[in-house]
Write an enzyme that holds these catalytic residues in place. Structure first.
Site, PDB file in Angstrom:
ATOM      1  N   ASP A 161      -6.014  37.654   3.716  1.00 12.98           N
ATOM      2  CA  ASP A 161      -7.286  37.962   3.039  1.00 12.98           C
ATOM      3  C   ASP A 161      -8.357  36.945   3.439  1.00 12.98           C
ATOM      4  O   ASP A 161      -9.518  37.291   3.651  1.00 12.98           O
ATOM      5  CB  ASP A 161      -7.070  37.936   1.520  1.00 12.98           C
ATOM      6  CG  ASP A 161      -5.833  38.717   1.120  1.00 12.98           C
ATOM      7  OD1 ASP A 161      -5.865  39.951   1.204  1.00 12.98           O
ATOM      8  OD2 ASP A 161      -4.808  38.095   0.774  1.00 12.98           O
TER       9      ASP A 161
ATOM     10  N   ASN B 181      11.630  44.775  -7.079  1.00 12.86           N
ATOM     11  CA  ASN B 181      11.364  43.520  -6.390  1.00 12.86           C
ATOM     12  C   ASN B 181      11.845  42.293  -7.156  1.00 12.86           C
ATOM     13  O   ASN B 181      12.226  41.295  -6.551  1.00 12.86           O
ATOM     14  CB  ASN B 181       9.887  43.412  -6.026  1.00 12.86           C
ATOM     15  CG  ASN B 181       9.593  44.260  -4.802  1.00 12.86           C
ATOM     16  OD1 ASN B 181      10.220  44.079  -3.770  1.00 12.86           O
ATOM     17  ND2 ASN B 181       8.696  45.217  -4.933  1.00 12.86           N
TER      18      ASN B 181
ATOM     19  N   VAL C 138       5.805  36.916   1.489  1.00 10.98           N
ATOM     20  CA  VAL C 138       4.859  37.864   2.079  1.00 10.98           C
ATOM     21  C   VAL C 138       5.007  39.252   1.443  1.00 10.98           C
ATOM     22  O   VAL C 138       4.026  39.954   1.223  1.00 10.98           O
ATOM     23  CB  VAL C 138       5.077  37.949   3.615  1.00 10.98           C
ATOM     24  CG1 VAL C 138       4.140  38.964   4.250  1.00 10.98           C
ATOM     25  CG2 VAL C 138       4.904  36.574   4.254  1.00 10.98           C
ATOM     26  N   GLY C 139       6.252  39.634   1.162  1.00 11.58           N
ATOM     27  CA  GLY C 139       6.518  40.976   0.612  1.00 11.58           C
ATOM     28  C   GLY C 139       5.781  41.200  -0.701  1.00 11.58           C
ATOM     29  O   GLY C 139       5.749  40.323  -1.561  1.00 11.58           O
ATOM     30  N   ASN C 140       5.179  42.368  -0.855  1.00 14.19           N
ATOM     31  CA  ASN C 140       4.366  42.669  -2.048  1.00 14.19           C
ATOM     32  C   ASN C 140       5.194  43.153  -3.238  1.00 14.19           C
ATOM     33  O   ASN C 140       6.244  43.742  -3.039  1.00 14.19           O
ATOM     34  CB  ASN C 140       3.339  43.746  -1.690  1.00 14.19           C
ATOM     35  CG  ASN C 140       2.173  43.156  -0.944  1.00 14.19           C
ATOM     36  OD1 ASN C 140       1.729  42.059  -1.251  1.00 14.19           O
ATOM     37  ND2 ASN C 140       1.689  43.883   0.065  1.00 14.19           N
TER      38      ASN C 140
ATOM     39  N   HIS D 154      -2.978  38.719  -4.384  1.00  8.46           N
ATOM     40  CA  HIS D 154      -3.077  39.476  -3.120  1.00  8.46           C
ATOM     41  C   HIS D 154      -3.031  40.961  -3.472  1.00  8.46           C
ATOM     42  O   HIS D 154      -2.048  41.650  -3.258  1.00  8.46           O
ATOM     43  CB  HIS D 154      -1.949  39.109  -2.163  1.00  8.46           C
ATOM     44  CG  HIS D 154      -1.927  39.984  -0.932  1.00  8.46           C
ATOM     45  ND1 HIS D 154      -2.913  39.964   0.019  1.00  8.46           N
ATOM     46  CD2 HIS D 154      -1.057  40.935  -0.523  1.00  8.46           C
ATOM     47  CE1 HIS D 154      -2.644  40.860   0.957  1.00  8.46           C
ATOM     48  NE2 HIS D 154      -1.532  41.467   0.653  1.00  8.46           N
TER      49      HIS D 154
ATOM     50  N   ASP E 272      18.959  40.719   7.677  1.00  8.40           N
ATOM     51  CA  ASP E 272      18.660  42.101   7.296  1.00  8.40           C
ATOM     52  C   ASP E 272      19.912  42.716   6.676  1.00  8.40           C
ATOM     53  O   ASP E 272      20.997  42.129   6.738  1.00  8.40           O
ATOM     54  CB  ASP E 272      18.171  42.920   8.503  1.00  8.40           C
ATOM     55  CG  ASP E 272      17.161  43.988   8.089  1.00  8.40           C
ATOM     56  OD1 ASP E 272      17.250  44.486   6.939  1.00  8.40           O
ATOM     57  OD2 ASP E 272      16.270  44.326   8.895  1.00  8.40           O
TER      58      ASP E 272
ATOM     59  N   ARG F 255       5.781  50.275  -2.184  1.00 10.09           N
ATOM     60  CA  ARG F 255       5.469  51.328  -3.143  1.00 10.09           C
ATOM     61  C   ARG F 255       5.504  52.686  -2.450  1.00 10.09           C
ATOM     62  O   ARG F 255       4.904  52.882  -1.407  1.00 10.09           O
ATOM     63  CB  ARG F 255       4.092  51.088  -3.750  1.00 10.09           C
ATOM     64  CG  ARG F 255       3.721  52.159  -4.732  1.00 10.09           C
ATOM     65  CD  ARG F 255       2.913  51.764  -5.892  1.00 10.09           C
ATOM     66  NE  ARG F 255       1.777  50.893  -5.671  1.00 10.09           N
ATOM     67  CZ  ARG F 255       0.816  50.789  -6.566  1.00 10.09           C
ATOM     68  NH1 ARG F 255       0.858  51.501  -7.668  1.00 10.09           N
ATOM     69  NH2 ARG F 255      -0.186  49.982  -6.375  1.00 10.09           N
TER      70      ARG F 255
ATOM     71  N   ARG G 208       3.574  50.989 -10.734  1.00 15.98           N
ATOM     72  CA  ARG G 208       3.603  49.559 -10.440  1.00 15.98           C
ATOM     73  C   ARG G 208       4.831  48.878 -11.052  1.00 15.98           C
ATOM     74  O   ARG G 208       5.449  47.997 -10.466  1.00 15.98           O
ATOM     75  CB  ARG G 208       2.324  48.949 -11.025  1.00 15.98           C
ATOM     76  CG  ARG G 208       1.876  47.742 -10.304  1.00 15.98           C
ATOM     77  CD  ARG G 208       0.598  47.193 -10.906  1.00 15.98           C
ATOM     78  NE  ARG G 208       0.354  45.907 -10.305  1.00 15.98           N
ATOM     79  CZ  ARG G 208      -0.244  45.755  -9.137  1.00 15.98           C
ATOM     80  NH1 ARG G 208      -0.683  46.785  -8.481  1.00 15.98           N
ATOM     81  NH2 ARG G 208      -0.416  44.552  -8.631  1.00 15.98           N
TER      82      ARG G 208
HETATM   83  C1  LMR Z   1      -2.184  44.068   3.446  1.00 18.00           C
HETATM   84  O1  LMR Z   1      -2.917  43.308   2.805  1.00 18.00           O
HETATM   85  O2  LMR Z   1      -2.459  44.477   4.577  1.00 18.00           O
HETATM   86  C2  LMR Z   1      -0.902  44.550   2.809  1.00 18.00           C
HETATM   87  O3  LMR Z   1      -0.527  43.695   1.785  1.00 18.00           O
HETATM   88  C3  LMR Z   1      -1.114  45.940   2.314  1.00 18.00           C
HETATM   89  C4  LMR Z   1       0.164  46.543   1.743  1.00 18.00           C
HETATM   90  O4  LMR Z   1       0.107  47.047   0.607  1.00 18.00           O
HETATM   91  O5  LMR Z   1       1.195  46.538   2.424  1.00 18.00           O
END
Ligand code: LMR
Length: 306
Positions: A132, A78, A102-104, A160, A15, A65, A71
């Site tokens: 999902d 990122n 994992v991070g969006n 995702h 971290d 976000r 976006r």
């Molecule tokens: C999720 O699918 O729960 C997350 O990716 C949602 C998010 O935007 O953090």
């Protein structure tokens, strides 16, 4: 399925410096779990410590976000983070490292990390769509009034994001001892082609709305499922969903994207399940989510060069 169950783990937790006191709390909680296979925990703010000789990397840190953010702004921040993490993996991790992003926006972040780690095979990178996949499985199971274990081979195609396509055309449901197609088990095609899809697509947002925080427990469970399957393999006759590198040879998905496909895993190696019949309804949804990923990639690659 035994090897992963008996493999002791050393956890390296990275971290930023101001978060080290908080990380100490996480370390305490991990210790308090008395986990049988957790051999050692090393919290650090140093990349050369965190990425050294890694066998598995789970990249969860990204810029979320915030209100009023486009976006594009999100992608720019990122790209910088995942370029850095890819370079650190390239420099310090084992070449056999399995990287889960994992991070969006997870797919595009994963692509950036893979491109920034040229000495590590692109096949070693994947992004999380298991959450999902589990959501889709559970929606079908709840509708049938059966446990989720009785539902197999749902598919998440693409990004995702809300353009993902949860597909049940190859899903099998085990009800009262007989195996049915999902359409025969549910007997409500309108639901399967409508609300089922939007519920899964919008589930992340719905959780955020209810919890005022994004999914945590279900995401952590999905990460465990994903990594366990990489290490132990998928069950005979079953597949799962993972965002993986597209070479342009499967289902007409453009090359050089991290796209979620149905995969089977053996010997820590995934293979796209390649011969599934795809109807026009599915094809158009698979193309739409691919188009979004192409756009994300092109924006990200432009930032990569900067
Ligand atoms: C999720 O699918 O729960 C997350 O990716 C949602 C998010 O935007 O953090």
């Amino acid at each position: 399925h035994c090897s992963a169950k008996l493999t002791p783990i050393i956890l390296l937790l990275l971290d930023i410096t101001p978060m080290l006191p908080v990380l100490e709390g996480v370390v305490m909680e991990l210790q308090d779990c008395a986990l049988p296979l957790l051999k050692e925990i090393i919290p650090t703010d140093k990349e050369e410590v965190a990425f050294k000789d890694l066998d598995a990397a789970i990249l969860v840190g990204s810029m979320p976000r915030k209100e009023g953010m486009e976006r594009k702004d999100l992608l720019k921040a990122n790209v910088a983070i995942f370029k850095n993490q890819g370079a650190a993996l390239d420099k310090y991790a084992k070449k056999t490292v399995k990287v889960l992003v994992v991070g969006n926006p997870a797919n595009t972040n994963c692509l950036v990390a893979a491109k920034s780690a040229p000495s590590i095979p692109k096949e070693n990178f994947s992004c999380l769509t298991r959450l999902d996949h589990n959501r889709a499985r559970s929606q079908v199971a709840m509708r049938c009034g059966i446990p989720a274990t009785q539902v197999k081979n749902v598919i998440i195609w693409g990004n995702h994001s809300s353009t993902q396509y949860p597909d049940v055309h190859h899903c099998k449901v085990n009800m009262s001892g007989s195996e049915l197609t999902c359409f025969d088990a549910i007997k409500d095609d309108d639901w399967l082609k409508g609300d089922f899809i939007t519920t899964v697509q919008q589930r992340g947002a719905a959780v955020i709305k209810a919890r005022k925080l994004s999914s945590a427990m279900s995401a952590a469970k999905a990460i465990c499922d994903h990594m366990r399957d990489i290490w132990s393999g998928t069950h005979e006759g079953e597949f799962t969903s993972m965002g993986v590198y597209s070479t342009g040879n499967s289902y007409g998905v453009p090359e050089d994207l991290i796209y979620s496909f149905p995969v089977q895993i053996q010997n820590k190696t995934w293979k796209i399940v390649d011969s599934l019949a795809i109807n026009d309804f599915s094809k158009s949804k698979m193309d739409a989510t691919a188009a979004e990923l192409v756009e994300e990639r092109d924006t990200a690659v432009a930032f990569l060069g900067v």
